[in-house]
Structures are given as structure tokens and as C-alpha cells.
Design a protein around this motif. Sequence first.
Motif, PDB file in Angstrom:
ATOM      1  N   TYR A 374      48.136 -28.021 -46.581  1.00 58.74           N
ATOM      2  CA  TYR A 374      47.048 -27.104 -46.227  1.00 58.74           C
ATOM      3  C   TYR A 374      46.226 -27.595 -45.048  1.00 58.74           C
ATOM      4  N   LYS A 375      45.879 -28.882 -45.015  1.00 60.49           N
ATOM      5  CA  LYS A 375      44.870 -29.379 -44.089  1.00 60.49           C
ATOM      6  C   LYS A 375      45.133 -28.961 -42.644  1.00 60.49           C
ATOM      7  N   LEU A 376      46.330 -29.145 -42.168  1.00 62.13           N
ATOM      8  CA  LEU A 376      46.680 -28.778 -40.789  1.00 62.13           C
ATOM      9  C   LEU A 376      47.797 -27.730 -40.793  1.00 62.13           C
ATOM     10  N   TYR A 377      47.711 -26.772 -41.699  1.00 61.58           N
ATOM     11  CA  TYR A 377      48.823 -25.832 -41.830  1.00 61.58           C
ATOM     12  C   TYR A 377      49.047 -25.003 -40.581  1.00 61.58           C
ATOM     13  N   HIS A 378      47.985 -24.759 -39.797  1.00 64.65           N
ATOM     14  CA  HIS A 378      48.167 -23.993 -38.552  1.00 64.65           C
ATOM     15  C   HIS A 378      49.050 -24.753 -37.563  1.00 64.65           C
ATOM     16  N   LYS A 379      48.913 -26.083 -37.539  1.00 67.85           N
ATOM     17  CA  LYS A 379      49.753 -26.910 -36.662  1.00 67.85           C
ATOM     18  C   LYS A 379      51.195 -26.926 -37.164  1.00 67.85           C
ATOM     19  N   HIS A 380      51.350 -27.020 -38.490  1.00 65.74           N
ATOM     20  CA  HIS A 380      52.698 -26.974 -39.057  1.00 65.74           C
ATOM     21  C   HIS A 380      53.356 -25.620 -38.758  1.00 65.74           C
ATOM     22  N   SER A 381      52.574 -24.546 -38.892  1.00 66.83           N
ATOM     23  CA  SER A 381      53.104 -23.205 -38.619  1.00 66.83           C
ATOM     24  C   SER A 381      53.585 -23.089 -37.176  1.00 66.83           C
ATOM     25  N   ALA A 382      52.744 -23.577 -36.252  1.00 63.10           N
ATOM     26  CA  ALA A 382      53.099 -23.492 -34.827  1.00 63.10           C
ATOM     27  C   ALA A 382      54.343 -24.322 -34.523  1.00 63.10           C
ATOM     28  N   TYR A 383      54.445 -25.503 -35.139  1.00 61.94           N
ATOM     29  CA  TYR A 383      55.617 -26.357 -34.912  1.00 61.94           C
ATOM     30  C   TYR A 383      56.891 -25.660 -35.394  1.00 61.94           C
ATOM     31  N   ILE A 384      56.822 -25.055 -36.581  1.00 61.46           N
ATOM     32  CA  ILE A 384      57.987 -24.353 -37.127  1.00 61.46           C
ATOM     33  C   ILE A 384      58.409 -23.230 -36.184  1.00 61.46           C
ATOM     34  N   LEU A 385      57.437 -22.446 -35.706  1.00 61.55           N
ATOM     35  CA  LEU A 385      57.759 -21.324 -34.821  1.00 61.55           C
ATOM     36  C   LEU A 385      58.328 -21.807 -33.492  1.00 61.55           C
ATOM     37  N   LYS A 386      57.743 -22.858 -32.960  1.00 65.94           N
ATOM     38  CA  LYS A 386      58.211 -23.386 -31.672  1.00 65.94           C
ATOM     39  C   LYS A 386      59.670 -23.795 -31.743  1.00 65.94           C
ATOM     40  N   ASN A 387      60.095 -24.254 -32.916  1.00 67.04           N
ATOM     41  CA  ASN A 387      61.448 -24.780 -33.068  1.00 67.04           C
ATOM     42  C   ASN A 387      62.366 -23.865 -33.871  1.00 67.04           C
TER      43      ASN A 387
END
Length: 500
Positions: A374-387
Motif C-alpha cells: 500500500y505505502k507506495l502503491y502508485h509507484k508500483h502501479s507505474a512500474y508495472i504499467l511501464k513494463n
Amino acid sequence: MAQATPQNNIFAVIDLGSNSFHMMIAKYMAGGVHTIGRVKRKVRLAAGLDENNVLSLEAMERGWECLALFAERLQDIPKENIRIVATATMRLAINADVFIKKAELILDHQVNVISGEEEACTIYKGVAHTSACQGRQLVIDIGGASTEVVIGKGFDALLYKSLNMGCVTFLERYFQNGELSESNFNNATNAAKAIIAPIQSDFKKLGWELAIGASGTVQAIQEIQAAQGQTEVLTLENLKAIQSAAVQFDSIGALDLPGLSEERRLVFVSGLAILIALFESLEIQTMGLAGGALREGVLYSMIPDFQDNDIRKRTLDGLMQRYHVDKQQAERVAELANSLASQVQSQWCFDIDQVKAILNASACLHEIGLIIDYKLYHKHSAYILKNSGMPGFSKAEKQLITAIVDAHRIDLSISQFEQYSGYALLVERLVRIMRLAVVLSMRRQNDVLPEISLKTDQNDNLTLCMDSAWLIAHPLMQTELEQEGKYQRKLQTSLKIERQ
């Protein structure tokens, strides 16, 4: 060990091209197709054709050796999930049956030699399933021995032609012994123009809104432009500049352009000559790179579920399913974001249909990173989309969605948007809208908000108008909106909450 059983959701496509042999292994799951293996070998089959179109034994042996590698991987895949297609060289070679007979023994599967027209239509289908289909599209695929030119709309190829020219055959014909000069480059370009001439009028008359390249030549040029700090868009001016740089070298062996891979170097100049001829003959202004071509067209034809025409919806549904996204919450955020965008559209001069599509996709995908943390889920989301692959969305649209998802919560800074150069302002505005939609949806319930309106001024300051009594009754929401105002001030703009 227990005997392995075939997996019915695994598919394989083998493309026996004139320059390279490709094998793609894909898995159908979570509503989408996901590549799980690729093997590519430079066979240069077309180089084995003589002036009488007899294919040499040496070229055949290169091909059979490659297929022996492919055969090992095919043994675990159901036969009905395998397609093997051969293209221009097998169409041209008068002794093709010799190669095919042994190839089928090696692969234990039928090899289908497809016509040029079928190849063109299948290439278009692969582009349509993997790229952003918007209006009429011109699709060009420069192969080893043939070049396919197609105009289509949606999933339908409207006008298509296979031309007898390719980067391997033109290499052998116009750049003999690897010699590179202005003269042989121009000879290759003029020869290509002569082959294009009979179709020139019909293609220009039908017209197109978007030109897409589906070949390694186009990708190689994009990589060269990227190495020079240029955009991904191909123009005739850029192609001519690359030509000028290339002919400074005396031979293809000495060719050393920044960004040009060793794998592509041998057939690069012949492919470039053909592409310049196409740009000039058809008066192409700009061109982007497709997400797929022949192999993808064959693959999607095998899976009945992929006759769905809404590629974007299919992509979004697949990603949401895979990452267990709360669909109802995604819909709430999308509805709010689109409503807010519509209210400022006249001042911000949006193409509202395009903006709604981007905001909808961002809303659908902004929480995919929750599956990690949860804490940095926006960063995880962006990383998944980027790749991740996003069929139906262009490279620029994917970058825009990823940027919005990355910045949809917590801190903000102007530096986050500097990398988007020409559309930094659009990214910033859509991020601000998306952030508001996420905050206003924090209760994850329907029908809990009062009437809301959003206004903006000439300095891009936002004013959110809400019922005063409702805000007093919801102090957490009021606090979150005030905090959001502090974040947005870091963009040298403001967010004011106006109580009514």
C-alpha cells in the motif's frame, strides 16, 4: 518424473521469413495474451535465391538447423495451437517444396506458404490487435524479400498489396560485396520507387490518418533517433539525415551509427532505401512503430475470444483481472475524473474524447500496485504499467497513463513533469484532475458525495465548489482536500475549496 501434459492455453507461431525465422510462444490468461518465449535467428533465406529463383542448399541448411532448435520447444504445445507460416522466399523459390518437405519432418507440423495478399492482411490484423486503432491507418512492413503495404480501418484491411522488394534482396542486388555509396543507395531507392509506382495512385486516393511501420527497419530508425535525443516519430527529413550519415561510410561492414544494433546493421541501408522510397512515393508525412505484425496477426486469429473489437477495453479488463483491481472503485474514480475534466474543458481546450479515454484507463489501472504494497502503491502501479504491454494504446498514450498513475497521490513537484516536454502541461492538468477524483472517492461508496463543481482561471488555479454543511459533517474529507491543496501549490498553482 510424471509425463507432461500439453497446456491448452499455450500457443506458438513460427514465421519463416526471408531475413529471419521467428518463434513466438504465448499464453492466454486473465483475458489477455502474454508472450512467454521468443526465439529469433538470422537465416537470410532470401540471400540463397539465385537469378532463376532457385534456393541454394546452403540457405536451406541454415533454415533446417534453425527449425531443429524450434522443434524442441513445440513438443509440449497442443498441435491445434501451433501455426507455421512461410512468406516471400518460399513463394518465389521454384524448389520450395524441397525445403518445406524436410521442414515439416523436423517440426512434425504443416508449413503454410501464404500469399502476399494474405500476408498483408494478417500483418494488418496483428497491427490492429496491438496498436491504437484510430481512423484509417497505413501499415508498412519491409521484410526480407517482400514489402507489404496496407490501408485499413478498425480490423478490416481495405486496400493491400505485397511488393516484390525487401531488405535482403535489395542488399544482394544494390549493395554487392557490402559496398556503400551515394550512387548505390540512390539506385536502390529509384528501383523501389519503380516497384511502388503501380500502386501509388490508389493508395494516395484512399488516404489515411495515421502511418505505422511494422518492420525492423522502422524500429532501428527509432533507436537511432533516440540515441540522438530525437522523438520516436519518423519523418522524411530524419530519414534523409540518416541516409547522409550512412553514406559517409565506405562499406556496410564499417557502418557505425549511434543506436544501430549489430544485428540490424547488414540489412539496414537496403531497408532504409526502401522506406525513403515509400515516404516519397506515397507522400508520408510521419510514421510511428506498430506493436505487432504477422506473428501477432496469426496468433490472434487462433483465439476466438480475441475477435472482440474493443482492444482497449480488452487490455484494461485483462490488467484489472490479473492484478485483482476493485472494478467498482475504478468506475467511481473514472466517472468523477471525467466529470471534472468536462467542467474545465472549455478553459483548458481539451480534446475531451481523448482525455476521457486517458482518464478512464488511468482510473482502471491506478490501483494495480496495491497487490504489492500500500505505502507506495502508485509507484508500483507505474512500474508495472511501464513494463507491461498495452495493446490498443500508442506508446505516447501509455506514457501519459503511466505518468498520471505515478503522480496520482502523495507528494508533487514540477520536476516530475519536465521529462514530458511537449505535453508536460497536459500531463500536469490531468494529474491534478485525477488526484481530486481519487480523494473524492476515498469512501469507496456510491452516492455519498454532494453536488460538486470545478472551475479554473487563466493561471490554471482550480476552485472546487462543495456544500458547506456536507464538508462540516465530513472533517476527514475536508482535511484531505486541504492537504491536496498544499500538494498542488508545489506546482505553482492553487486548489481552493469554495463552500456553498
